[in-house]
Motif scaffolding. Structure first.
Motif, PDB file in Angstrom:
ATOM      1  N   VAL A  18       0.818  -1.209   0.000  1.00 24.63           N
ATOM      2  CA  VAL A  18       0.000   0.000   0.000  1.00 24.63           C
ATOM      3  C   VAL A  18       0.855   1.264   0.000  1.00 24.63           C
ATOM      4  O   VAL A  18       0.402   2.330  -0.429  1.00 24.63           O
ATOM      5  CB  VAL A  18      -0.968   0.001   1.208  1.00 24.63           C
ATOM      6  CG1 VAL A  18      -0.225   0.198   2.515  1.00 24.63           C
ATOM      7  CG2 VAL A  18      -2.065   1.038   1.045  1.00 24.63           C
ATOM      8  N   SER A  19       2.109   1.158   0.444  1.00 23.28           N
ATOM      9  CA  SER A  19       2.984   2.340   0.492  1.00 23.28           C
ATOM     10  C   SER A  19       3.386   2.817  -0.900  1.00 23.28           C
ATOM     11  O   SER A  19       3.895   3.925  -1.050  1.00 23.28           O
ATOM     12  CB  SER A  19       4.231   2.035   1.320  1.00 23.28           C
ATOM     13  OG  SER A  19       5.023   1.038   0.700  1.00 23.28           O
ATOM     14  N   THR A  20       3.167   1.979  -1.936  1.00 24.05           N
ATOM     15  CA  THR A  20       3.510   2.381  -3.303  1.00 24.05           C
ATOM     16  C   THR A  20       2.320   2.991  -4.048  1.00 24.05           C
ATOM     17  O   THR A  20       2.461   3.412  -5.198  1.00 24.05           O
ATOM     18  CB  THR A  20       4.030   1.171  -4.102  1.00 24.05           C
ATOM     19  OG1 THR A  20       2.975   0.195  -4.239  1.00 24.05           O
ATOM     20  CG2 THR A  20       5.229   0.537  -3.401  1.00 24.05           C
ATOM     21  N   CYS A  21       1.158   3.033  -3.403  1.00 23.16           N
ATOM     22  CA  CYS A  21      -0.027   3.578  -4.072  1.00 23.16           C
ATOM     23  C   CYS A  21       0.119   5.082  -4.288  1.00 23.16           C
ATOM     24  O   CYS A  21       0.643   5.804  -3.438  1.00 23.16           O
ATOM     25  CB  CYS A  21      -1.276   3.306  -3.235  1.00 23.16           C
ATOM     26  SG  CYS A  21      -1.745   1.561  -3.148  1.00 23.16           S
ATOM     27  N   GLN A  22      -0.365   5.540  -5.420  1.00 22.35           N
ATOM     28  CA  GLN A  22      -0.309   6.958  -5.744  1.00 22.35           C
ATOM     29  C   GLN A  22      -1.286   7.736  -4.868  1.00 22.35           C
ATOM     30  O   GLN A  22      -2.426   7.319  -4.651  1.00 22.35           O
ATOM     31  CB  GLN A  22      -0.651   7.161  -7.220  1.00 22.35           C
ATOM     32  CG  GLN A  22      -0.464   8.584  -7.725  1.00 22.35           C
ATOM     33  CD  GLN A  22      -0.748   8.705  -9.216  1.00 22.35           C
ATOM     34  OE1 GLN A  22      -0.881   7.698  -9.921  1.00 22.35           O
ATOM     35  NE2 GLN A  22      -0.858   9.939  -9.706  1.00 22.35           N
ATOM     36  N   MET A  23      -0.832   8.879  -4.346  1.00 21.42           N
ATOM     37  CA  MET A  23      -1.647   9.708  -3.466  1.00 21.42           C
ATOM     38  C   MET A  23      -1.692  11.136  -3.995  1.00 21.42           C
ATOM     39  O   MET A  23      -0.778  11.579  -4.698  1.00 21.42           O
ATOM     40  CB  MET A  23      -1.051   9.718  -2.050  1.00 21.42           C
ATOM     41  CG  MET A  23      -0.830   8.349  -1.432  1.00 21.42           C
ATOM     42  SD  MET A  23      -2.353   7.582  -0.875  1.00 21.42           S
ATOM     43  CE  MET A  23      -2.857   8.738   0.400  1.00 21.42           C
ATOM     44  N   GLU A  60      -5.568   0.136  -7.441  1.00 21.85           N
ATOM     45  CA  GLU A  60      -6.296  -0.704  -8.391  1.00 21.85           C
ATOM     46  C   GLU A  60      -6.561  -2.101  -7.854  1.00 21.85           C
ATOM     47  O   GLU A  60      -7.331  -2.866  -8.435  1.00 21.85           O
ATOM     48  CB  GLU A  60      -5.522  -0.764  -9.707  1.00 21.85           C
ATOM     49  CG  GLU A  60      -5.430   0.600 -10.398  1.00 21.85           C
ATOM     50  CD  GLU A  60      -4.594   0.575 -11.657  1.00 21.85           C
ATOM     51  OE1 GLU A  60      -3.705  -0.303 -11.751  1.00 21.85           O
ATOM     52  OE2 GLU A  60      -4.822   1.428 -12.538  1.00 21.85           O
ATOM     53  N   ASN A  61      -5.929  -2.464  -6.727  1.00 17.46           N
ATOM     54  CA  ASN A  61      -6.146  -3.775  -6.107  1.00 17.46           C
ATOM     55  C   ASN A  61      -7.147  -3.717  -4.956  1.00 17.46           C
ATOM     56  O   ASN A  61      -7.417  -4.741  -4.320  1.00 17.46           O
ATOM     57  CB  ASN A  61      -4.819  -4.328  -5.572  1.00 17.46           C
ATOM     58  CG  ASN A  61      -3.818  -4.598  -6.671  1.00 17.46           C
ATOM     59  OD1 ASN A  61      -4.073  -5.386  -7.570  1.00 17.46           O
ATOM     60  ND2 ASN A  61      -2.674  -3.929  -6.611  1.00 17.46           N
ATOM     61  N   TRP A  62      -7.670  -2.534  -4.676  1.00 18.52           N
ATOM     62  CA  TRP A  62      -8.536  -2.369  -3.515  1.00 18.52           C
ATOM     63  C   TRP A  62      -9.815  -3.190  -3.654  1.00 18.52           C
ATOM     64  O   TRP A  62     -10.461  -3.205  -4.696  1.00 18.52           O
ATOM     65  CB  TRP A  62      -8.896  -0.904  -3.331  1.00 18.52           C
ATOM     66  CG  TRP A  62      -9.939  -0.634  -2.297  1.00 18.52           C
ATOM     67  CD1 TRP A  62     -11.172  -0.095  -2.506  1.00 18.52           C
ATOM     68  CD2 TRP A  62      -9.852  -0.899  -0.898  1.00 18.52           C
ATOM     69  NE1 TRP A  62     -11.854   0.008  -1.312  1.00 18.52           N
ATOM     70  CE2 TRP A  62     -11.070  -0.479  -0.308  1.00 18.52           C
ATOM     71  CE3 TRP A  62      -8.858  -1.447  -0.077  1.00 18.52           C
ATOM     72  CZ2 TRP A  62     -11.321  -0.604   1.050  1.00 18.52           C
ATOM     73  CZ3 TRP A  62      -9.115  -1.561   1.276  1.00 18.52           C
ATOM     74  CH2 TRP A  62     -10.329  -1.140   1.821  1.00 18.52           C
ATOM     75  N   ASN A  63     -10.172  -3.888  -2.570  1.00 18.56           N
ATOM     76  CA  ASN A  63     -11.381  -4.701  -2.537  1.00 18.56           C
ATOM     77  C   ASN A  63     -12.355  -4.089  -1.541  1.00 18.56           C
ATOM     78  O   ASN A  63     -12.123  -4.135  -0.333  1.00 18.56           O
ATOM     79  CB  ASN A  63     -11.031  -6.143  -2.141  1.00 18.56           C
ATOM     80  CG  ASN A  63     -12.271  -7.034  -2.046  1.00 18.56           C
ATOM     81  OD1 ASN A  63     -13.375  -6.624  -2.395  1.00 18.56           O
ATOM     82  ND2 ASN A  63     -12.073  -8.246  -1.577  1.00 18.56           N
ATOM     83  N   LEU A  64     -13.433  -3.534  -2.023  1.00 17.69           N
ATOM     84  CA  LEU A  64     -14.409  -2.855  -1.180  1.00 17.69           C
ATOM     85  C   LEU A  64     -15.069  -3.799  -0.189  1.00 17.69           C
ATOM     86  O   LEU A  64     -15.493  -3.395   0.891  1.00 17.69           O
ATOM     87  CB  LEU A  64     -15.472  -2.197  -2.063  1.00 17.69           C
ATOM     88  CG  LEU A  64     -16.599  -1.431  -1.362  1.00 17.69           C
ATOM     89  CD1 LEU A  64     -16.035  -0.255  -0.577  1.00 17.69           C
ATOM     90  CD2 LEU A  64     -17.629  -0.961  -2.373  1.00 17.69           C
ATOM     91  N   ASN A  66      -5.833  -6.628   2.658  1.00 17.83           N
ATOM     92  CA  ASN A  66      -6.167  -5.607   1.660  1.00 17.83           C
ATOM     93  C   ASN A  66      -6.155  -4.236   2.334  1.00 17.83           C
ATOM     94  O   ASN A  66      -7.200  -3.599   2.513  1.00 17.83           O
ATOM     95  CB  ASN A  66      -7.543  -5.875   1.056  1.00 17.83           C
ATOM     96  CG  ASN A  66      -7.607  -7.188   0.311  1.00 17.83           C
ATOM     97  OD1 ASN A  66      -7.234  -7.268  -0.852  1.00 17.83           O
ATOM     98  ND2 ASN A  66      -8.059  -8.232   1.002  1.00 17.83           N
ATOM     99  N   PRO A  67      -4.975  -3.748   2.719  1.00 22.19           N
ATOM    100  CA  PRO A  67      -4.904  -2.519   3.521  1.00 22.19           C
ATOM    101  C   PRO A  67      -5.314  -1.274   2.750  1.00 22.19           C
ATOM    102  O   PRO A  67      -5.016  -1.130   1.566  1.00 22.19           O
ATOM    103  CB  PRO A  67      -3.432  -2.449   3.927  1.00 22.19           C
ATOM    104  CG  PRO A  67      -2.705  -3.192   2.840  1.00 22.19           C
ATOM    105  CD  PRO A  67      -3.629  -4.308   2.443  1.00 22.19           C
ATOM    106  N   VAL A  68      -6.000  -0.384   3.451  1.00 18.31           N
ATOM    107  CA  VAL A  68      -6.321   0.915   2.868  1.00 18.31           C
ATOM    108  C   VAL A  68      -5.221   1.913   3.199  1.00 18.31           C
ATOM    109  O   VAL A  68      -5.063   2.926   2.528  1.00 18.31           O
ATOM    110  CB  VAL A  68      -7.679   1.433   3.378  1.00 18.31           C
ATOM    111  CG1 VAL A  68      -7.615   1.855   4.840  1.00 18.31           C
ATOM    112  CG2 VAL A  68      -8.175   2.595   2.526  1.00 18.31           C
ATOM    113  N   GLU A  69      -4.440   1.616   4.225  1.00 14.15           N
ATOM    114  CA  GLU A  69      -3.302   2.437   4.596  1.00 14.15           C
ATOM    115  C   GLU A  69      -2.304   1.592   5.369  1.00 14.15           C
ATOM    116  O   GLU A  69      -2.544   0.429   5.660  1.00 14.15           O
ATOM    117  CB  GLU A  69      -3.734   3.656   5.435  1.00 14.15           C
ATOM    118  CG  GLU A  69      -3.615   5.004   4.710  1.00 14.15           C
ATOM    119  CD  GLU A  69      -2.202   5.348   4.251  1.00 14.15           C
ATOM    120  OE1 GLU A  69      -1.249   4.613   4.588  1.00 14.15           O
ATOM    121  OE2 GLU A  69      -2.045   6.365   3.553  1.00 14.15           O
TER     122      GLU A  69
END
Length: 375
Positions: free
Chosen positions: A83-88, A103-107, A168-171
């Motif tokens: 998650v640390s590589t996700c664009q913010m 793009e891998n986030w699972n709601l 599936n971390p959000v942060e």
């Protein structure tokens, strides 16, 4: 564009009998985990004001333990993505909403997690978390000593919180905090559970650490777990001023305010007194639950602040998570991430907000509740 929001055989009876015996002893063979006992110094001392966050001092033992266990779990490849590589980015506008592209986030992560592990209504023991046993980081429970301590054990304490890594971390450091009792399944938002969660936030003593929970107003949600993660920056709602609803810290020891200039009507409870925070917020949660109301809670500032986000409950309406209520949004497509605007987020927040009349009723209920504990 939406944010990524029988017939019992003899064999079955024998298995259930074995499970019951294990739960009676609170022990499962070959299940060793770290047990963190919270010190009595916080539990018995009402005042939270002398517990500084980690910017002003070295990291607490619980903070170090949570981060090291989660990072070790991530290094072993047990998370679906880094998650640390996700664009913010900060969404342009006055509110400074935060957007993440994942793009891998699972709601449906939390829903899937619960279906696999915590639907039982009976006693809870280590065997209940078998599908996620490899994700179990530690167990946090009340301690009997003055200071906190960490022990390794195969015996499950009578009650406490199972800390389980979210694959599936959000942060950063995203975990599930699942309250349990070996004798019964505790109510999610009772005052004991809220007290334990607030105490965990106080003992972590890191202002980046946030605990949150969502309740959709249905009885099937009674046993849903809390979540927590580390946010590098304060959530946008934390930076907004508030309009006084009740009291002040100097004279009453507790302050209730309405978050100002926010399209989602929200309340913030601020106190340096541990018991007052738990009693008042617990009373309001019970009121909302009894009325079948949907809401989210966000515990921040090392346990000193609790944000309450009531939401309208309607069929097929998108319900915001606690971090979305706080101004942090995850998008699973590049297009949605690129084109999100402050006006769109504000309209989304407004769509789930209570109307003025119902929010006024809630504020009055808050004043009634807090007055009960000021005598």
């Amino acid at each position: 564009m939406a944010p990524v929001g029988h017939v019992e055989s003899e064999c079955t009876l024998q298995r259930e009998s074995t499970r019951t015996e294990r739960c009676k002893s609170h022990q499962v063979p070959n299940c060793i985990t770290n047990i963190y006992h919270l010190g009595k110094s916080i539990q018995d001392d009402d005042v939270l004001g002398d517990l500084p966050c980690s910017e002003a001092r070295s990291h607490s033992l619980l903070d170090i333990l949570l981060l090291s266990q989660w990072e070790d779990h991530a290094l072993k490849g047990n998370l679906r993505y880094d998650v640390s590589t996700c664009q913010m980015k900060i969404v342009s506008g006055a509110k400074k909403f935060i957007a993440q592209l994942n793009e891998n986030w699972n709601l449906n992560t939390l829903m899937d997690f619960e279906k696999k592990s915590f639907q039982a209504r009976g006693p809870c023991c280590f065997s209940d978390v078998k599908p996620h046993r490899e994700d179990l980081l530690i167990c946090v429970t009340f301690g009997e000593k003055e200071g906190s301590e960490l022990v390794s054990s195969s015996i499950l304490p009578k009650d406490g919180v199972l800390v389980i890594a979210n694959a599936n971390p959000v942060e950063y450091g995203h975990i599930f905090l699942v309250p349990y009792d070996v004798h019964k399944m505790p109510q999610l938002l009772d005052k004991r559970v809220l007290g334990l969660m607030t105490q965990i936030a106080a003992e972590v003593a890191n202002s980046s650490f946030h605990i949150f929970v969502d309740y959709d107003g249905s009885e099937s949600m009674d046993h849903r777990g809390f979540q927590a993660s580390y946010f590098a920056d304060p959530l946008p709602v934390e930076l907004l001023p508030s309009i006084p609803v009740y009291g002040n810290l100097l004279s009453t020891g507790i302050y209730i305010g309405e978050v100002a200039d926010y399209t989602l009507k929200a309340l913030v409870f601020v106190s340096k007194n541990f018991n007052k925070t738990v009693q008042v917020v617990g009373e309001i949660c019970a009121y909302l639950c009894d009325n079948g109301s949907a809401f989210s809670l966000l515990i921040s500032d090392c346990g000193k602040k609790v944000f309450l986000f009531p939401q309208v409950r309607a069929p097929f309406r998108y319900k915001l998570s606690a971090w979305e209520c706080g101004g942090y949004f995850v998008y699973d497509t590049q297009s949605d991430f690129n084109h999100v605007t402050e006006s769109y987020i504000c309209s989304l927040l407004a769509s789930v907000s209570l109307d003025a009349h119902n929010f006024k009723t809630l504020k009055q209920q808050c004043c009634t509740a807090v007055s009960k504990f000021m005598i």
